[in-house]
Scaffold this motif. Structure first.
Motif: not given
Length: 118
Positions: A91-107
């Motif tokens: 349910g996520l596009t490549a761009a949306e997955r990049r956002v999720v990964l960036a948030r996970r890295r920041r967390r």
């Protein structure tokens, strides 16, 4: 050899069976239950030089398929862990997955800082 859901041979190489995540309920590889296995791969992956309006429409249609899939969460996690650079996964596009990964890295960075300060 099994292929991940909605992945055509033209898009990417097959994932060896030992790399396929197993469902938490022990029911086997998640991709055997994926709804998208019955759909056209073109719905999940962009053709070259696709106009923006067509891409958005196609991605929304792919997300509707994902929304009714019993293994959407497993698919999404697979795409985030690999990471899959193209297409709609879980349910996520490549761009949306990049956002999720960036948030996970920041967390993760914030949690490490908090742990070292304690």
């Amino acid at each position: 050899m099994l292929h991940p859901p909605h992945q055509s041979l033209q898009v990417a190489a097959a994932v060896p069976p030992q790399r396929g995540p197993v469902r938490e309920d022990g029911a086997g590889p998640w991709h055997t239950e994926a709804v998208c296995r019955r759909d056209e791969a073109g719905l999940f992956f962009a053709p070259s030089k696709e106009p923006t309006a067509a891409r958005l429409s196609r991605e929304e249609a792919a997300k509707r398929v994902c929304a009714r899939c019993p293994v959407m969460v497993e698919c999404r996690e697979h795409a985030l862990l690999m990471p899959e650079p193209y297409g709609v996964w879980g349910g996520l596009t490549a761009a949306e997955r990049r956002v999720v990964l960036a948030r996970r890295r920041r967390r993760e960075v914030e949690l490490k800082k908090a742990a070292s300060a304690a």
